[in-house]
Design an enzyme around this catalytic site. Structure first.
Site, short mmCIF file in Angstrom:
data_model
loop_
_atom_site.label_atom_id
_atom_site.label_comp_id
_atom_site.label_asym_id
_atom_site.label_seq_id
_atom_site.Cartn_x
_atom_site.Cartn_y
_atom_site.Cartn_z
N ARG A 120 0.83 -1.19 0.00
CA ARG A 120 0.00 0.00 0.00
C ARG A 120 0.87 1.25 0.00
O ARG A 120 1.88 1.33 0.67
CB ARG A 120 -0.89 0.04 1.24
CG ARG A 120 -1.87 -1.13 1.33
CD ARG A 120 -2.56 -1.05 2.65
NE ARG A 120 -3.64 -1.99 2.75
CZ ARG A 120 -4.42 -2.10 3.81
NH1 ARG A 120 -4.23 -1.34 4.87
NH2 ARG A 120 -5.41 -2.97 3.85
N GLY A 125 -9.52 4.97 5.85
CA GLY A 125 -8.50 4.34 5.04
C GLY A 125 -7.95 3.09 5.71
O GLY A 125 -8.68 2.39 6.41
N CYS A 126 -6.68 2.84 5.54
CA CYS A 126 -6.03 1.66 6.11
C CYS A 126 -6.16 1.65 7.63
O CYS A 126 -5.73 2.60 8.30
CB CYS A 126 -4.57 1.66 5.70
SG CYS A 126 -3.57 0.43 6.56
N PHE A 127 -6.71 0.57 8.18
CA PHE A 127 -6.88 0.55 9.64
C PHE A 127 -5.57 0.39 10.39
O PHE A 127 -5.51 0.64 11.59
CB PHE A 127 -7.93 -0.46 10.10
CG PHE A 127 -7.80 -1.89 9.61
CD1 PHE A 127 -6.63 -2.40 9.09
CD2 PHE A 127 -8.90 -2.74 9.69
CE1 PHE A 127 -6.53 -3.72 8.66
CE2 PHE A 127 -8.81 -4.07 9.27
CZ PHE A 127 -7.63 -4.56 8.74
#
EC number: 1.8.4.11
Length: 222
Positions: free
Chosen positions: A2, A54-56
């Protein structure tokens, strides 16, 4: 791997968030008057905020820094698939968002302050993505647990838009909290357990450092 583009905070956004923090701190001191409230009872009370930003992995580590936050649990919510796996959620077809349940002590940190942190933690003007993380699973969302949380979330979104804190309108979804599915064990405390990974060094660490600068007066003692 990511990758994300780090969005700089505008001066208007920072000013507004600092204003929120000052008002919230004053309210907390007033609400916790020792003449009317037993501090033992107050300190035992906890509440939950649920955010998707978004990304946790990023969200979890950011909120863990705040004084009054007891624990942060990464998981999935907002979709239609029961007991989803990470692999299923990443397809974007489950309807679920990567999200965090933030367990906190309202005697130490208010929901307003957590909302301020939410708007700092990510770019709420990006629809169904955060940087290069693309899909509905990375959408910006506030899952409210009661009418007061719903009211506060909508209030601050309107205020930030009215103040022109961002160059574009906020697209954050405000939805009722439903079933929250805890993510697999390896997602919990991801940054701490994987600090040498490129994503942690290139994405999470810079976002974390910037988050700490904004909330330097509200961080846990290290």
């Amino acid at each position: 791997m990511r990758l994300q583009r780090i969005i700089p905070y505008s001066s208007r956004l920072t000013f507004f968030l600092l204003f929120v923090l000052s008002i919230s701190c004053a309210q907390t001191k007033s609400d916790n008057n020792l003449d009317t409230v037993d501090p033992k009872i107050v300190n035992q009370a906890t509440d939950t905020a649920t955010f998707a930003a978004g990304c946790f992995w990023c969200v979890e580590e950011q909120f863990k820094q705040l004084e009054g936050v007891i624990s942060v649990i990464s998981g999935y919510t907002g979709g239609h698939v029961r007991n989803p796996t990470y692999r299923q959620v990443t397809t974007g077809r489950t309807g679920h968002a990567e999200a965090c349940n933030i367990i906190y002590n309202p005697a130490e940190i208010s929901y307003d302050e957590l909302l301020a942190a939410f708007f700092v933690a990510h770019d709420p003007t990006q629809l169904n993505r955060q940087g290069a993380d693309v899909g509905t699973q990375y959408r910006s969302a506030i899952f409210y647990h009661d009418d007061n949380q719903k009211k506060r979330a909508n209030f601050y979104i309107k205020q930030l838009d009215d103040e022109g804190a961002y160059s574009k309108k906020i697209v954050t979804e405000v939805s009722p909290y439903d079933k929250f599915y805890e993510a697999e064990d390896y997602h919990q405390d991801y940054y701490i357990n994987n600090m040498s990974e490129p994503y942690c060094q290139m994405v999470i660490q810079p976002k974390l450092e910037k988050f700490k600068k904004v909330f330097k007066g509200k961080l846990k003692q290290e």
